[in-house]
Design a protein around this motif. Sequence first.
Motif, PDB file in Angstrom:
ATOM      1  N   ILE A  95       1.724   6.778  -6.803  1.00 22.29           N
ATOM      2  CA  ILE A  95       0.783   7.832  -7.194  1.00 22.29           C
ATOM      3  C   ILE A  95       1.450   9.191  -7.069  1.00 22.29           C
ATOM      4  O   ILE A  95       1.366  10.030  -7.966  1.00 22.29           O
ATOM      5  CB  ILE A  95      -0.475   7.780  -6.306  1.00 22.29           C
ATOM      6  CG1 ILE A  95      -1.199   6.462  -6.520  1.00 22.29           C
ATOM      7  CG2 ILE A  95      -1.411   8.941  -6.636  1.00 22.29           C
ATOM      8  CD1 ILE A  95      -2.361   6.253  -5.582  1.00 22.29           C
ATOM      9  N   SER A  96       2.161   9.393  -5.967  1.00 19.45           N
ATOM     10  CA  SER A  96       2.757  10.713  -5.789  1.00 19.45           C
ATOM     11  C   SER A  96       3.890  10.926  -6.788  1.00 19.45           C
ATOM     12  O   SER A  96       4.146  12.056  -7.208  1.00 19.45           O
ATOM     13  CB  SER A  96       3.226  10.916  -4.354  1.00 19.45           C
ATOM     14  OG  SER A  96       4.162   9.945  -4.021  1.00 19.45           O
ATOM     15  N   ARG A 107      -4.463   7.197 -12.017  1.00 19.89           N
ATOM     16  CA  ARG A 107      -4.859   7.315 -10.625  1.00 19.89           C
ATOM     17  C   ARG A 107      -5.948   6.282 -10.284  1.00 19.89           C
ATOM     18  O   ARG A 107      -5.851   5.561  -9.290  1.00 19.89           O
ATOM     19  CB  ARG A 107      -5.412   8.715 -10.413  1.00 19.89           C
ATOM     20  CG  ARG A 107      -5.397   9.229  -9.029  1.00 19.89           C
ATOM     21  CD  ARG A 107      -5.925  10.646  -9.090  1.00 19.89           C
ATOM     22  NE  ARG A 107      -4.869  11.611  -8.981  1.00 19.89           N
ATOM     23  CZ  ARG A 107      -4.352  11.968  -7.805  1.00 19.89           C
ATOM     24  NH1 ARG A 107      -4.797  11.437  -6.703  1.00 19.89           N
ATOM     25  NH2 ARG A 107      -3.393  12.852  -7.739  1.00 19.89           N
ATOM     26  N   TYR A 154      -4.048   9.526   3.518  1.00 19.51           N
ATOM     27  CA  TYR A 154      -3.771  10.748   2.770  1.00 19.51           C
ATOM     28  C   TYR A 154      -3.491  11.934   3.681  1.00 19.51           C
ATOM     29  O   TYR A 154      -4.084  12.989   3.528  1.00 19.51           O
ATOM     30  CB  TYR A 154      -4.954  11.072   1.852  1.00 19.51           C
ATOM     31  CG  TYR A 154      -4.661  10.670   0.448  1.00 19.51           C
ATOM     32  CD1 TYR A 154      -3.874  11.487  -0.355  1.00 19.51           C
ATOM     33  CD2 TYR A 154      -5.107   9.473  -0.056  1.00 19.51           C
ATOM     34  CE1 TYR A 154      -3.559  11.098  -1.634  1.00 19.51           C
ATOM     35  CE2 TYR A 154      -4.794   9.082  -1.340  1.00 19.51           C
ATOM     36  CZ  TYR A 154      -4.026   9.905  -2.131  1.00 19.51           C
ATOM     37  OH  TYR A 154      -3.711   9.523  -3.395  1.00 19.51           O
ATOM     38  N   GLU A 181       0.831  -1.197   0.000  1.00 14.94           N
ATOM     39  CA  GLU A 181       0.000   0.000   0.000  1.00 14.94           C
ATOM     40  C   GLU A 181       0.866   1.246   0.000  1.00 14.94           C
ATOM     41  O   GLU A 181       0.625   2.202  -0.744  1.00 14.94           O
ATOM     42  CB  GLU A 181      -0.906  -0.017   1.237  1.00 14.94           C
ATOM     43  CG  GLU A 181      -1.962   1.057   1.224  1.00 14.94           C
ATOM     44  CD  GLU A 181      -2.650   1.207   2.563  1.00 14.94           C
ATOM     45  OE1 GLU A 181      -2.463   0.330   3.432  1.00 14.94           O
ATOM     46  OE2 GLU A 181      -3.348   2.201   2.756  1.00 14.94           O
ATOM     47  N   LYS A 182       1.901   1.204   0.828  1.00 14.82           N
ATOM     48  CA  LYS A 182       2.789   2.362   0.926  1.00 14.82           C
ATOM     49  C   LYS A 182       3.443   2.654  -0.426  1.00 14.82           C
ATOM     50  O   LYS A 182       3.513   3.797  -0.875  1.00 14.82           O
ATOM     51  CB  LYS A 182       3.862   2.072   1.983  1.00 14.82           C
ATOM     52  CG  LYS A 182       4.601   3.298   2.464  1.00 14.82           C
ATOM     53  CD  LYS A 182       5.632   2.936   3.503  1.00 14.82           C
ATOM     54  CE  LYS A 182       6.925   2.532   2.846  1.00 14.82           C
ATOM     55  NZ  LYS A 182       7.930   1.991   3.772  1.00 14.82           N
ATOM     56  N   ILE A 239      -4.747  -0.649  -4.969  1.00  9.89           N
ATOM     57  CA  ILE A 239      -4.661  -0.622  -3.501  1.00  9.89           C
ATOM     58  C   ILE A 239      -5.856  -1.364  -2.925  1.00  9.89           C
ATOM     59  O   ILE A 239      -5.729  -2.151  -1.980  1.00  9.89           O
ATOM     60  CB  ILE A 239      -4.622   0.824  -2.969  1.00  9.89           C
ATOM     61  CG1 ILE A 239      -3.461   1.590  -3.572  1.00  9.89           C
ATOM     62  CG2 ILE A 239      -4.486   0.815  -1.453  1.00  9.89           C
ATOM     63  CD1 ILE A 239      -3.326   3.002  -3.072  1.00  9.89           C
ATOM     64  N   CYS A 284       1.013   4.129  -2.912  1.00 11.99           N
ATOM     65  CA  CYS A 284       0.803   5.564  -2.655  1.00 11.99           C
ATOM     66  C   CYS A 284       1.994   6.371  -3.154  1.00 11.99           C
ATOM     67  O   CYS A 284       1.838   7.456  -3.714  1.00 11.99           O
ATOM     68  CB  CYS A 284       0.601   5.815  -1.163  1.00 11.99           C
ATOM     69  SG  CYS A 284      -0.965   5.202  -0.574  1.00 11.99           S
ATOM     70  N   LYS A 285       3.186   5.808  -2.938  1.00 14.06           N
ATOM     71  CA  LYS A 285       4.400   6.463  -3.408  1.00 14.06           C
ATOM     72  C   LYS A 285       4.362   6.594  -4.928  1.00 14.06           C
ATOM     73  O   LYS A 285       4.746   7.611  -5.501  1.00 14.06           O
ATOM     74  CB  LYS A 285       5.599   5.625  -2.984  1.00 14.06           C
ATOM     75  CG  LYS A 285       6.867   6.400  -2.789  1.00 14.06           C
ATOM     76  CD  LYS A 285       7.754   5.651  -1.830  1.00 14.06           C
ATOM     77  CE  LYS A 285       9.071   5.252  -2.376  1.00 14.06           C
ATOM     78  NZ  LYS A 285       9.810   4.289  -1.583  1.00 14.06           N
ATOM     79  N   TRP A 331     -10.803   2.597  -1.060  1.00 10.55           N
ATOM     80  CA  TRP A 331      -9.929   2.828  -2.223  1.00 10.55           C
ATOM     81  C   TRP A 331     -10.684   2.566  -3.501  1.00 10.55           C
ATOM     82  O   TRP A 331     -10.521   3.271  -4.498  1.00 10.55           O
ATOM     83  CB  TRP A 331      -8.685   1.949  -2.141  1.00 10.55           C
ATOM     84  CG  TRP A 331      -7.742   2.396  -1.077  1.00 10.55           C
ATOM     85  CD1 TRP A 331      -7.527   1.789   0.119  1.00 10.55           C
ATOM     86  CD2 TRP A 331      -6.905   3.551  -1.083  1.00 10.55           C
ATOM     87  NE1 TRP A 331      -6.603   2.474   0.851  1.00 10.55           N
ATOM     88  CE2 TRP A 331      -6.197   3.569   0.144  1.00 10.55           C
ATOM     89  CE3 TRP A 331      -6.674   4.573  -2.006  1.00 10.55           C
ATOM     90  CZ2 TRP A 331      -5.287   4.559   0.468  1.00 10.55           C
ATOM     91  CZ3 TRP A 331      -5.763   5.559  -1.672  1.00 10.55           C
ATOM     92  CH2 TRP A 331      -5.085   5.551  -0.454  1.00 10.55           C
ATOM     93  N   ASN A 391      -2.086  17.616   2.961  1.00 11.91           N
ATOM     94  CA  ASN A 391      -1.454  16.597   3.795  1.00 11.91           C
ATOM     95  C   ASN A 391      -0.271  17.188   4.531  1.00 11.91           C
ATOM     96  O   ASN A 391       0.130  18.313   4.329  1.00 11.91           O
ATOM     97  CB  ASN A 391      -1.004  15.426   2.928  1.00 11.91           C
ATOM     98  CG  ASN A 391       0.196  15.798   2.101  1.00 11.91           C
ATOM     99  OD1 ASN A 391       0.377  16.949   1.743  1.00 11.91           O
ATOM    100  ND2 ASN A 391       1.022  14.827   1.815  1.00 11.91           N
ATOM    101  N   TYR A 396      -5.551   3.345  -7.538  1.00 10.37           N
ATOM    102  CA  TYR A 396      -6.472   3.206  -6.408  1.00 10.37           C
ATOM    103  C   TYR A 396      -7.093   1.819  -6.413  1.00 10.37           C
ATOM    104  O   TYR A 396      -7.222   1.173  -5.375  1.00 10.37           O
ATOM    105  CB  TYR A 396      -7.594   4.248  -6.488  1.00 10.37           C
ATOM    106  CG  TYR A 396      -7.201   5.653  -6.137  1.00 10.37           C
ATOM    107  CD1 TYR A 396      -6.161   5.894  -5.262  1.00 10.37           C
ATOM    108  CD2 TYR A 396      -7.887   6.740  -6.662  1.00 10.37           C
ATOM    109  CE1 TYR A 396      -5.806   7.196  -4.943  1.00 10.37           C
ATOM    110  CE2 TYR A 396      -7.538   8.039  -6.348  1.00 10.37           C
ATOM    111  CZ  TYR A 396      -6.496   8.262  -5.487  1.00 10.37           C
ATOM    112  OH  TYR A 396      -6.149   9.539  -5.168  1.00 10.37           O
TER     113      TYR A 396
END
Lengths: 659, 162
Positions: free
Chosen positions: A506-507, A524, B77, A499-500, A531, A503-504, A596, B104, A528
């Motif tokens: 996505i960023s 995106r 988030y 999951e981490k 996840i 998210c990384k 998600w 965030n 999601y």
Amino acid sequence: MNYPEGLEPYIARQSLLRHTFSPVVSLQATYNAESLLRKGIGNHDISLLQIFRPYGNNALYSTNDQVFKVTNNQLITRTYASFPVRFEPPLPELVSIMNGSSASGRTGNAVGEGKLQQLFSVSSLEVLLKHSSAVVRDKTLYRLYFEKVITSKCVVPFDTFNHPASQIFVIDYHNDTLANLRQNIVNFRNFNFPKYFQLDDLLVFVFILYDPSQINDTSKVQLFQTEIKNQLDANSIIVPITEYGKSEDGSFKLSQTENSTIEEDIQRIFLQSNAKCSSVGMDFIDIPSGLDQSLRKKIYDFISKYLIPHMEKKVRVWDDQILSPKRSITGRFFSVSKRLFNNNEYSNIMSPDSAHSSYNSNENYYHKSAPEQTLRKLADWSIILKDFKYAYSTYDVIKKDYVNDKAWAYVASTQEMCIISLILAQTQKSNSSASKPDKNTLRKIRHDIIEPYLDNLSYTFNSRLNLRTYHIRTLVIVIELLLCMCETYNIPSWSDLIEKNLCKCISEFDAHLAPSSQKLQVVRGLLYERIGYTLGKCIFLHDEDRRLLSIFQKSAPKTDTPAKDDEEVEPNPYKLEKRADIGIMGLARFRQSSIWYILSIKEWMLLENYAQVNYLLQNIKMTFNIDDITKEWYDRDDLVLYFIKNKILQNKGVSNGDT
Amino acid sequence: MSSYYFVIIGTRDNPIYELEFSSFRSGVSGIQVPGKSQFSPSVKEILPFISHSALDIIEDAQWSTNSFNLGKIDSFYGLMINAFISQGNIKYVLCYDANGSGTNGSSSPSLNKNDENSIKQFFTEANELYVKCLLNPFYSVNNAITSPDFDHRMKLLARKYL
């Protein structure tokens, strides 16, 4: 019951091996050979490479009873049902394409040296996926995304997967002579290749096309073969090409999208939308079944009889000559003493032939004669030959050398491969009878290898080299492999790691597009969804207790009326009913997974892709009632789910009104 | 100025009381109404879902500790999530963004310790209020709490501790 629905990580693993970790075979055809083949097919807008390329995927285009035997360094032979290769244009062409697309516009020969380019363009990926999402649905869309991210043709010094393992010259028996062929080979060899490319490891091979109707007996062609063998020291295979009538024994549809990159796909879509001529930019081409069968057979012969033995031999030689001495005691001593007594700091910086370090720090590559470059190739080829454990140990050995030389691109790429080869080794099917790695091993894998390496390489790719796309690709691959690992051994505690990283990821995508202020919606939505999938699969139950899960799943559609107890005449309305998830309370993550999925649905909603929305809605039915708007809290009109359901109902109303 | 979303969740995963507010503690800049939460609309519409998804973790964490206060259990988030569970299996969930402005951000360490404590206090007193509410013969478990007095007292608590 399969809940939630999504791309199985094993399929992702397979396509990873097929699209990234397979040998590249470059093809160069003479004009005569091209025209002979075109005549045979009866289609004049097509190139030989276009026809060969799909056959590289021999899992899909297989012959009857094909078996590939691969012997590793310990002389253990394993058999595989498929051994895909990638047919590509010859290296000079690949290199010139790369040069052409680089903005700096350097001259033709100083190639790939110095500044590295991004692997792919994120905005093109978004455009492509948006376009494909109209046709491709469900989990196939995620698969498409995954394959596009991992498919690349960039030739870079620090990774030899895209360096051709073999060069095939395709000639026409009737019109091409030995002298022509010799000239071609000489020209090829004289090309000013990048300095890190090891030309000598290339398997030079010849495909001879001939028309059986023009010659009486094939012995002449065989004579030609021996001549080539004697004079040019190249093996060859003969392929008969007759003029196949279209109606004779049917035709076979050949996909043109096999192993294509994002840019190629976009180009094809563009051509399709503007096409006047029907055959340009088609997704499929028709090929006569007779030719289809003989090409499959010949390519199978080439791979199993020549390519695999060639690679095995090379790997064995490198292991003997470079790796074993390095691992021995004297080798270690030697390398330490070299480091201690080498005071002359300036001697090794500029000259690649220097005995101390062959790393060219100005242009960021190791010279082709350097043992470091060869070892990297050894490791890469062992991955291709599916000897993952051996590959891991090799990566581990060379990583130290790269660190010493401060060859950061090499370090990062090797760290990536360390993680990948380690998990690939763990999840190898033939291994799966082996028991689950114990707790300590798992902790070690996670805390000593995966996490620090990922942090480290993300720093290198992002800050040192400014190559975000490489980092994204690593994340995407590692995530899928981790999922695969979790599924094989039932390790739910790793899902937070996945999951981490998602998210990384996505960023990373966001940061990549931040300067151009573009928005990613499809990517995106897909991430999601992944996840959600990861968390939905995260269940802290032993295999023998999985039945509890099915009890919960059967009761999933929520009924607000509690089951009536027969013995009680007057049911007590204040008695709390038993919860359905009493057996798995706190052991599953369905509710986390749902949020998600809801976020993903929202992205698709904004894109108005209702097919995808409906597919994703199925994945939250365990948590929420998805059929209609209820009086439950989640259907309140200020919440996102109400907005989604309302939109769907409206859409249904509109489509009903239309019909 | 941090924004908070506080929810009491019943035994059927149903929210029975919700409150959105922002911290009264640090200086009010004057532009906004004091105590009004600063969540962006896109966050607002998923806040109940965030707290709902935290239930998975709460149910997991409840077996591993003796205390009712579960502390910070999750983050989503940039939103932190603290939770408290009562004897009657009623869950108290507090979602908050650490640095205000709705984007965030990680909480600054100096703030953290203090925050944890005051959140714990807040939860304990909220639980007391809930128990008082439960004593009401006209109230049964899992009903929504609509009493204006409860709401008022809850806001006072929020003002006192957060």
